[in-house]
Design an enzyme around this catalytic site. Structure first.
Site, PDB file in Angstrom:
ATOM      1  N   ARG A  41     -27.061   9.836   6.124  1.00  0.00           N
ATOM      2  CA  ARG A  41     -26.031  10.433   7.001  1.00  0.00           C
ATOM      3  C   ARG A  41     -26.095  11.958   6.969  1.00  0.00           C
ATOM      4  O   ARG A  41     -25.709  12.615   7.917  1.00  0.00           O
ATOM      5  CB  ARG A  41     -24.618   9.936   6.647  1.00  0.00           C
ATOM      6  CG  ARG A  41     -23.546  10.530   7.568  1.00  0.00           C
ATOM      7  CD  ARG A  41     -22.241   9.761   7.556  1.00  0.00           C
ATOM      8  NE  ARG A  41     -21.723   9.548   6.228  1.00  0.00           N
ATOM      9  CZ  ARG A  41     -21.179  10.486   5.446  1.00  0.00           C
ATOM     10  NH1 ARG A  41     -21.101  11.732   5.869  1.00  0.00           N
ATOM     11  NH2 ARG A  41     -20.730  10.192   4.244  1.00  0.00           N
ATOM     12  N   TYR A  74     -21.329  16.509  33.443  1.00  0.00           N
ATOM     13  CA  TYR A  74     -21.447  15.091  33.109  1.00  0.00           C
ATOM     14  C   TYR A  74     -20.046  14.526  32.856  1.00  0.00           C
ATOM     15  O   TYR A  74     -19.259  15.117  32.096  1.00  0.00           O
ATOM     16  CB  TYR A  74     -22.340  14.920  31.872  1.00  0.00           C
ATOM     17  CG  TYR A  74     -22.308  13.505  31.349  1.00  0.00           C
ATOM     18  CD1 TYR A  74     -22.721  12.443  32.149  1.00  0.00           C
ATOM     19  CD2 TYR A  74     -21.840  13.221  30.079  1.00  0.00           C
ATOM     20  CE1 TYR A  74     -22.670  11.138  31.689  1.00  0.00           C
ATOM     21  CE2 TYR A  74     -21.795  11.918  29.608  1.00  0.00           C
ATOM     22  CZ  TYR A  74     -22.209  10.887  30.427  1.00  0.00           C
ATOM     23  OH  TYR A  74     -22.147   9.594  29.981  1.00  0.00           O
ATOM     24  N   ASP A 126     -25.889  22.182  28.526  1.00  0.00           N
ATOM     25  CA  ASP A 126     -26.488  20.848  28.530  1.00  0.00           C
ATOM     26  C   ASP A 126     -27.775  20.960  29.358  1.00  0.00           C
ATOM     27  O   ASP A 126     -27.732  21.232  30.562  1.00  0.00           O
ATOM     28  CB  ASP A 126     -25.488  19.864  29.149  1.00  0.00           C
ATOM     29  CG  ASP A 126     -25.960  18.417  29.074  1.00  0.00           C
ATOM     30  OD1 ASP A 126     -27.191  18.210  29.103  1.00  0.00           O
ATOM     31  OD2 ASP A 126     -25.113  17.512  28.999  1.00  0.00           O
ATOM     32  N   LYS A 129     -32.320  10.504  27.555  1.00  0.00           N
ATOM     33  CA  LYS A 129     -32.900  10.658  28.886  1.00  0.00           C
ATOM     34  C   LYS A 129     -34.361  11.109  28.785  1.00  0.00           C
ATOM     35  O   LYS A 129     -35.166  10.401  28.227  1.00  0.00           O
ATOM     36  CB  LYS A 129     -32.025  11.624  29.685  1.00  0.00           C
ATOM     37  CG  LYS A 129     -30.513  11.286  29.617  1.00  0.00           C
ATOM     38  CD  LYS A 129     -30.224   9.934  30.207  1.00  0.00           C
ATOM     39  CE  LYS A 129     -28.772   9.565  30.380  1.00  0.00           C
ATOM     40  NZ  LYS A 129     -27.845   9.649  29.283  1.00  0.00           N
TER      41      LYS A 129
END
Ligand SMILES: Cc1ncc(COP(=O)(O)O)c(C=O)c1O
Length: 403
Positions: free
Chosen positions: A64, A117, A189, A214
């Protein structure tokens, strides 16, 4: 988990960096780095345990907080974006929410683009407000509006260029200048453009984020995110990711690394196919408007050309016949598939008004410019002639229906 550029890859050009930027983090003799599918790492003494536990970004302590596969993927992202460091996340939303939470808290203000987005809009206008973070959404096509929205409490400006789904362009240099002089952090972004076509850090943007689901991953087989920037800023984001658990598993990090190896080559084809489809759609009577920054008709074509070297595979089109025509088109394509997401090898189409109906209020959608007749297309790597032929037969059906 965190990665800095290594001396051994200094001087390589971006296409080579995609393949070699992580070399220094592969301590085995395997040409393809192995998958470190482990949640934890052992230490042979108390001292070594403590040292690992207290070293930020140590990737041999607990997955983690760090793992070699995360480090390798982050190194490639950092190299491609021209950033000092990067961190990978469990999703694009993990990347964006961790970035917002790292720089804004109760009482702070954020300025964000109106055309953004929808998941980011939804977070900023929902959960973030519950945490006491207030956001002003503005039309980013005019940097003066961004400047006018700034308050003394503004900590962060959230940008996305080209934007999803309308391919609107933000003047990165102008906005970063406005923010820098006021000590406000900027995050862009870069999912639609990818670092192959645009590197926001070169225009003064502080942090770049991606839905690596993506184009970076590129094969529609993983969910991932990434954030790149200075070491100090990336450390802040990584800390939030580690505390909220928004981290990327080793296998997904490995898949992301594999995907990024071919990013520059894939983008060449996405750029070509995107332009070919946009040009084809521009000539069609059924289509009222085509949004693609590489088209001469795009109102921000000049700005796009100044900050992008290619225009990507995302195209959106507004159908003259509105909702009915858009729905008929999406229902009629045969090669392309109706699916959310984008940036994979295959062509996908979506109808944003239908996709976001349950997430965004109708007024919010209208403000964002998402009209009922809009179709978003992620143009894949197929032969452009096949994609055009598919779209042509679907458009003929729209025309035959009188829409
Ligand atoms: C531009 C953009 N940013 C962020 C996201 C969120 O990414 P993810 O779905 O990987 O969480 C998406 C997803 O579609 C996106 O298109």
């Amino acid at each position: 988990m965190l990665a800095a550029m290594s001396d051994s890859i200094n001087g390589l050009l971006p296409d080579s960096l995609a393949i070699h930027a992580d070399r220094a983090a592969n301590e085995t003799d395997a040409v393809v780095p192995p998958i470190w599918q482990t949640s934890t790492f052992w230490a042979d003494s108390d001292e070594s345990f403590l040292e690992k536990a207290t070293t930020p970004g140590c990737d041999h302590f607990y997955t983690r907080t760090g793992n070699p596969n995360q480090t390798q993927a982050a190194m490639v992202v950092a190299a491609l974006e021209g950033a000092e460091a990067a961190v990978v996340a469990g999703s694009g939303m993990g990347a964006i929410t961790s970035t917002i939470l790292a720089f804004a808290g109760a009482g702070d203000h954020v300025v964000a683009q109106q055309n953004l987005y929808a998941g980011t809009t939804s977070f900023l206008s929902g959960l973030a407000t519950k945490l006491g973070i207030e956001t002003t959404f503005v039309d980013q096509r005019d940097p003066a509006r961004i400047e006018a929205a700034i308050r003394p409490s503004t900590r962060l400006i959230v940008l996305e260029s080209p934007s999803n789904p309308l391919l609107r362009i933000t003047d990165l240099q102008a906005v970063s200048g406005i923010a820098r002089s006021r000590g406000i952090v900027t995050v862009a972004d870069n999912t639609f453009a990818t670092p192959v076509n645009q590197r926001p850090i070169e225009f003064g943007i502080d942090l770049v984020m991606h839905s690596a689901t993506k184009y970076l991953g590129g094969h529609s087989d993983l969910i991932a995110g990434a954030v790149a920037g200075t070491r100090a800023y990336v450390d802040r984001v990584a800390r939030v990711m580690s505390e909220t658990g928004a981290i990327l598993g080793p296998f997904e990090a490995w898949l992301l690394l594999r995907g990024m190896r071919s990013l520059p080559v894939r983008m060449e084809r996405h750029n070509r196919n995107g332009l070919a489809v946009a040009q084809f759609l521009t000539g069609r009577a059924e289509v009222a408007a085509v949004h693609y920054p590489g088209l001469d008709e795009h109102p921000q074509r000049e700005l796009a050309g100044e900050q992008m070297s290619g225009f990507g595979g995302m195209v959106s089109a507004e159908f003259r016949g509105g909702l009915a025509a858009a729905a008929r088109f999406v229902n009629s394509v045969r090669l392309a598939r109706r699916a959310p997401s984008l940036g994979g090898v295959e062509t996908l189409v979506t109808h944003p008004a239908a996709m976001w109906a349950k997430t965004l209020e109708p007024a919010q959608m209208a403000e964002m410019g998402i009209v009922p007749g809009l179709v978003r297309m992620s143009i894949g790597l197929e032969d452009a002639r096949d994609i055009v032929a598919d779209f042509e037969q679907a458009l003929e059906l729209v025309a035959a229906a009188g829409e």
